[in-house]
Write a protein that holds these residues in place. Structure first.
Motif, PDB file in Angstrom:
ATOM      1  N   MET A   1       0.838  -1.181   0.000  1.00  0.00           N
ATOM      2  CA  MET A   1       0.000   0.000   0.000  1.00  0.00           C
ATOM      3  C   MET A   1       0.885   1.247   0.000  1.00  0.00           C
ATOM      4  N   THR A   2       0.561   2.192  -0.822  1.00  0.00           N
ATOM      5  CA  THR A   2       1.268   3.457  -0.895  1.00  0.00           C
ATOM      6  C   THR A   2       0.593   4.463   0.022  1.00  0.00           C
ATOM      7  N   ILE A   3       1.387   5.194   0.791  1.00  0.00           N
ATOM      8  CA  ILE A   3       0.850   6.232   1.664  1.00  0.00           C
ATOM      9  C   ILE A   3       1.315   7.576   1.138  1.00  0.00           C
ATOM     10  N   ALA A   4       0.365   8.409   0.751  1.00  0.00           N
ATOM     11  CA  ALA A   4       0.680   9.719   0.192  1.00  0.00           C
ATOM     12  C   ALA A   4       0.491  10.845   1.197  1.00  0.00           C
ATOM     13  N   LYS A   5      -0.345  10.598   2.223  1.00  0.00           N
ATOM     14  CA  LYS A   5      -0.686  11.664   3.154  1.00  0.00           C
ATOM     15  C   LYS A   5      -0.927  11.070   4.537  1.00  0.00           C
ATOM     16  N   VAL A   6      -0.426  11.771   5.565  1.00  0.00           N
ATOM     17  CA  VAL A   6      -0.663  11.384   6.959  1.00  0.00           C
ATOM     18  C   VAL A   6      -1.071  12.653   7.696  1.00  0.00           C
ATOM     19  N   TRP A   7      -2.102  12.565   8.541  1.00  0.00           N
ATOM     20  CA  TRP A   7      -2.516  13.731   9.312  1.00  0.00           C
ATOM     21  C   TRP A   7      -3.114  13.298  10.645  1.00  0.00           C
ATOM     22  N   ILE A   8      -3.198  14.286  11.541  1.00  0.00           N
ATOM     23  CA  ILE A   8      -3.767  14.079  12.865  1.00  0.00           C
ATOM     24  C   ILE A   8      -5.045  14.916  12.953  1.00  0.00           C
ATOM     25  N   GLU A   9      -6.151  14.262  13.237  1.00  0.00           N
ATOM     26  CA  GLU A   9      -7.413  14.987  13.386  1.00  0.00           C
ATOM     27  C   GLU A   9      -7.502  15.581  14.796  1.00  0.00           C
ATOM     28  N   ASP A  10      -8.458  16.468  14.999  1.00  0.00           N
ATOM     29  CA  ASP A  10      -8.692  17.053  16.321  1.00  0.00           C
ATOM     30  C   ASP A  10      -8.998  15.953  17.332  1.00  0.00           C
ATOM     31  N   GLY A  11      -8.544  16.163  18.548  1.00  0.00           N
ATOM     32  CA  GLY A  11      -8.845  15.212  19.615  1.00  0.00           C
ATOM     33  C   GLY A  11      -7.628  14.490  20.158  1.00  0.00           C
ATOM     34  N   CYS A  12      -6.451  14.786  19.622  1.00  0.00           N
ATOM     35  CA  CYS A  12      -5.224  14.151  20.106  1.00  0.00           C
ATOM     36  C   CYS A  12      -5.041  14.458  21.589  1.00  0.00           C
ATOM     37  N   ILE A  13      -4.684  13.428  22.382  1.00  0.00           N
ATOM     38  CA  ILE A  13      -4.471  13.606  23.818  1.00  0.00           C
ATOM     39  C   ILE A  13      -2.985  13.618  24.172  1.00  0.00           C
ATOM     40  N   ALA A  14      -2.108  13.638  23.170  1.00  0.00           N
ATOM     41  CA  ALA A  14      -0.654  13.720  23.368  1.00  0.00           C
ATOM     42  C   ALA A  14      -0.124  12.598  24.257  1.00  0.00           C
ATOM     43  N   CYS A  15      -0.613  11.392  24.037  1.00  0.00           N
ATOM     44  CA  CYS A  15      -0.170  10.254  24.847  1.00  0.00           C
ATOM     45  C   CYS A  15       1.242   9.797  24.482  1.00  0.00           C
ATOM     46  N   GLY A  16       1.668  10.088  23.244  1.00  0.00           N
ATOM     47  CA  GLY A  16       3.022   9.755  22.824  1.00  0.00           C
ATOM     48  C   GLY A  16       3.208   8.387  22.196  1.00  0.00           C
ATOM     49  N   ILE A  17       2.150   7.620  22.087  1.00  0.00           N
ATOM     50  CA  ILE A  17       2.272   6.272  21.523  1.00  0.00           C
ATOM     51  C   ILE A  17       2.760   6.323  20.077  1.00  0.00           C
ATOM     52  N   CYS A  18       2.235   7.253  19.287  1.00  0.00           N
ATOM     53  CA  CYS A  18       2.642   7.326  17.875  1.00  0.00           C
ATOM     54  C   CYS A  18       4.137   7.625  17.751  1.00  0.00           C
ATOM     55  N   GLU A  57      -7.975   7.354  18.136  1.00  0.00           N
ATOM     56  CA  GLU A  57      -8.172   7.089  16.708  1.00  0.00           C
ATOM     57  C   GLU A  57      -8.142   8.364  15.844  1.00  0.00           C
ATOM     58  N   VAL A  58      -7.158   9.236  16.079  1.00  0.00           N
ATOM     59  CA  VAL A  58      -7.078  10.481  15.310  1.00  0.00           C
ATOM     60  C   VAL A  58      -5.977  10.486  14.262  1.00  0.00           C
ATOM     61  N   ILE A  59      -5.192   9.424  14.180  1.00  0.00           N
ATOM     62  CA  ILE A  59      -4.158   9.335  13.143  1.00  0.00           C
ATOM     63  C   ILE A  59      -4.796   8.763  11.884  1.00  0.00           C
ATOM     64  N   LYS A  60      -4.699   9.528  10.807  1.00  0.00           N
ATOM     65  CA  LYS A  60      -5.306   9.126   9.537  1.00  0.00           C
ATOM     66  C   LYS A  60      -4.247   9.121   8.446  1.00  0.00           C
ATOM     67  N   TYR A  61      -4.453   8.288   7.448  1.00  0.00           N
ATOM     68  CA  TYR A  61      -3.536   8.239   6.313  1.00  0.00           C
ATOM     69  C   TYR A  61      -4.292   7.759   5.087  1.00  0.00           C
ATOM     70  N   GLU A  62      -3.730   8.114   3.939  1.00  0.00           N
ATOM     71  CA  GLU A  62      -4.315   7.629   2.677  1.00  0.00           C
ATOM     72  C   GLU A  62      -3.192   7.448   1.678  1.00  0.00           C
TER      73      GLU A  62
END
Length: 62
Positions: A1-18, A57-62
């Motif tokens: 799978m090719t990933i062209a875009k990654v973004w963070i939606e509103d609601g991040c709690i800055a837990c640091g897991i990513c 669940e605020v990390i998104k990619y396409e």
């Protein structure tokens, strides 16, 4: 799978897991941010793992 875009939606709690899973792509300050000028395809498995592990669940990619 090719990933062209990654973004963070509103609601991040800055837990640091990513950032822990894929520090090449994510950095956490007040909230998580996607680093600039990164070849997302090189880190596709880490991006997917970070998105799956995100507790709000605020990390998104396409």
């Amino acid at each position: 799978m090719t990933i062209a875009k990654v973004w963070i939606e509103d609601g991040c709690i800055a837990c640091g897991i990513c950032e822990e899973i894929c520090p090449e792509v994510f950095v956490v300050d007040d909230v998580s941010n996607v680093k600039l000028n990164v070849d997302f395809n090189e880190y596709a498995s880490g991006i997917k793992a970070a998105a799956d592990a995100c507790p709000v669940e605020v990390i998104k990619y396409e």
